[in-house]
Design an enzyme around this catalytic site. Structure first.
Site, PDB file in Angstrom:
ATOM      1  N   TYR A 194      -5.261   5.307  -6.508  1.00  0.00           N
ATOM      2  CA  TYR A 194      -6.124   5.404  -5.506  1.00  0.00           C
ATOM      3  C   TYR A 194      -7.225   4.778  -5.453  1.00  0.00           C
ATOM      4  O   TYR A 194      -7.759   6.058  -4.618  1.00  0.00           O
ATOM      5  CB  TYR A 194      -5.884   6.444  -4.474  1.00  0.00           C
ATOM      6  CG  TYR A 194      -5.364   6.593  -3.227  1.00  0.00           C
ATOM      7  CD1 TYR A 194      -4.904   5.437  -2.051  1.00  0.00           C
ATOM      8  CD2 TYR A 194      -6.548   7.129  -2.776  1.00  0.00           C
ATOM      9  CE1 TYR A 194      -5.439   5.836  -1.242  1.00  0.00           C
ATOM     10  CE2 TYR A 194      -6.924   7.099  -0.991  1.00  0.00           C
ATOM     11  CZ  TYR A 194      -6.300   6.072  -0.313  1.00  0.00           C
ATOM     12  OH  TYR A 194      -6.189   6.007   0.942  1.00  0.00           O
TER      13      TYR A 194
ATOM     14  N   TYR B  86       0.996  -1.420  -0.034  1.00  0.00           N
ATOM     15  CA  TYR B  86      -0.363  -0.008  -0.421  1.00  0.00           C
ATOM     16  C   TYR B  86       0.923   1.407  -0.172  1.00  0.00           C
ATOM     17  O   TYR B  86       1.443   1.487   0.598  1.00  0.00           O
ATOM     18  CB  TYR B  86      -1.011   0.088   1.134  1.00  0.00           C
ATOM     19  CG  TYR B  86      -2.203   0.748   1.563  1.00  0.00           C
ATOM     20  CD1 TYR B  86      -3.319   0.377   0.746  1.00  0.00           C
ATOM     21  CD2 TYR B  86      -1.696   2.098   1.310  1.00  0.00           C
ATOM     22  CE1 TYR B  86      -4.480   1.600   0.982  1.00  0.00           C
ATOM     23  CE2 TYR B  86      -2.883   2.774   1.657  1.00  0.00           C
ATOM     24  CZ  TYR B  86      -4.026   2.283   0.854  1.00  0.00           C
ATOM     25  OH  TYR B  86      -5.650   3.253   0.842  1.00  0.00           O
TER      26      TYR B  86
END
Length: 389
Positions: A344, A294
């Site tokens: 995102y 991430y």
């Protein structure tokens, strides 16, 4: 009695909308489209779905999605807290429901207009005014100007540079790798737009030491994942991505993005997740062919490599120096371009890339990707997965 989740469930369908800065549709519509695509991908229909999981931050209620798609009765629904830290936990919850017979087919989804709607990268007054303990925690920092994600991460990033002698260029190498992978991914917002380390260093400062190119995108879009039993998965069109391990984790004295009061102000929560993933799977870092880490901010990729055991504390700068995290390196990271390069979508697009690697269909396919590690947002209570063939 021995109990294990490993191998009991699999991700069998993945779907997404296009990734943009202005979707022109509601967030519910985005989630509907992604879910339709995920079900079509695995040859199932809305009528087959009896469970849904998403984030507490998602604005589209499970029952609304079910109504729009004609799903009928739901036997299971669950929401995970802590923003991006929820991503892999949505699959964990789905897998546990399937493995225990609580549900047969569960869709994990996340859809939002995070660029054209509420922009996460800007100051959000509501965050400090929530009538809950997260609002109380934020109320200590927001009035003093520590009120954006970049600002909160900058504190930890500066401490990391001080502790281990890393430099801004070390952060930049993560951005360069992500954008290089995005450049060959037609679905990525930054398709055909790689960057150099010089580009990174020249990008404007957002919150010292974080440059613009250290920060993930703000994106509009949605991603959905279909989870069902390992037995049922064998009869569906694509090779299953088995949930080999799934974990959540929170460190001691954990806050949401501002855990500055503990001895280690890094991201020990991902260490909790990593140890549990290795325990459940019987694997270790040496067994992972590629990882989706991430990447809301580049420093956290370096810290994750260390917490997960791919290298020692403070050694990530040396680990990545020779291109180790790029295609052809010893641990290609974020082969879809990550959240810096593709989009995102709160980490859900990273899980989809993990599935593609297991299937062998990634645009930047890694050889012998028998096991793929995927992580969720760090700096907050977080989660992770090991997916396998």
């Amino acid at each position: 009695m021995s109990r294990t989740l490993s191998g009991a469930a699999a991700i069998v369908g993945i779907g997404a909308t296009e990734f943009s800065k202005e979707s022109g549709r509601s967030e519910l519509q985005l989630s509907v489209e992604a879910t339709q695509a995920a079900l079509a991908d695995c040859g199932l229909t809305p009528a087959d779905v009896d469970g849904l999981t998403t984030f507490t931050m998602d604005n589209s209620a499970e029952i609304a999605l079910a109504r729009e798609l004609g799903m009928g009765e739901l036997r299971f629904f669950s929401r995970i807290n802590y923003g991006g830290g929820a991503a892999c936990a949505t699959v964990q919850q789905a897998a546990m429901a399937v493995a225990t017979g609580v549900a047969d087919v569960v869709v994990a989804y996340r859809g939002f207009n995070e660029r054209s709607g509420q922009r996460f990268g800007q100051v959000q007054n509501w965050a400090a005014a929530q009538v809950n303990t997260n609002g109380l925690d934020n109320a200590w920092t927001y009035p003093l100007g520590l009120s954006t994600p970049a600002a909160t991460v900058a504190m930890q990033a500066r401490r990391y540079l001080h502790e281990y002698g890393a430099t801004s260029e070390d952060f930049g190498r993560v951005a360069v790798a992500d954008r290089r992978h995005a450049a060959t991914n037609p679905q990525a917002f930054f398709h055909e737009r790689p960057i150099t380390l010089a580009d990174h260093q020249a990008s404007r400062m957002i919150a010292d030491p974080l440059h613009l190119l250290d920060c993930c995108q703000e994106s509009d879009g949605a991603v959905a994942l279909v989870v069902t039993s390992a037995e049922r998965a064998k009869d569906l069109p694509h090779p299953p991505a088995y949930v080999v391990a799934a974990a959540q984790g929170s460190g001691r004295d954990q806050f949401v993005m501002t855990s500055y009061y503990r001895d280690d102000i890094g991201i020990p929560e991902i260490g909790v997740v990593g140890r549990e993933l290795w325990r459940q799977s019987g694997l270790g870092p040496e067994d992972i062919a590629t990882a989706v880490l991430y990447d809301h901010f580049t420093p956290y990729v370096l810290m994750q490599l260390e917490e997960l055991g791919f290298c020692g504390r403070g050694e990530a700068k040396d680990f990545i120096a020779d291109g180790a995290i790029e295609i052809g390196g010893r641990l290609p990271v974020n082969t879809h371009g990550g959240q810096l390069g593709e989009a995102y979508i709160h980490g859900m697009n990273g899980i989809a890339e993990g599935v593609r690697q297991v299937r062998g269909t990634s645009v930047n396919q890694v050889r012998d990707a028998d096991h793929v590690l995927v992580t969720a947002g760090t700096g907050v209570p977080t989660s992770g997965l090991v997916l396998g063939r």
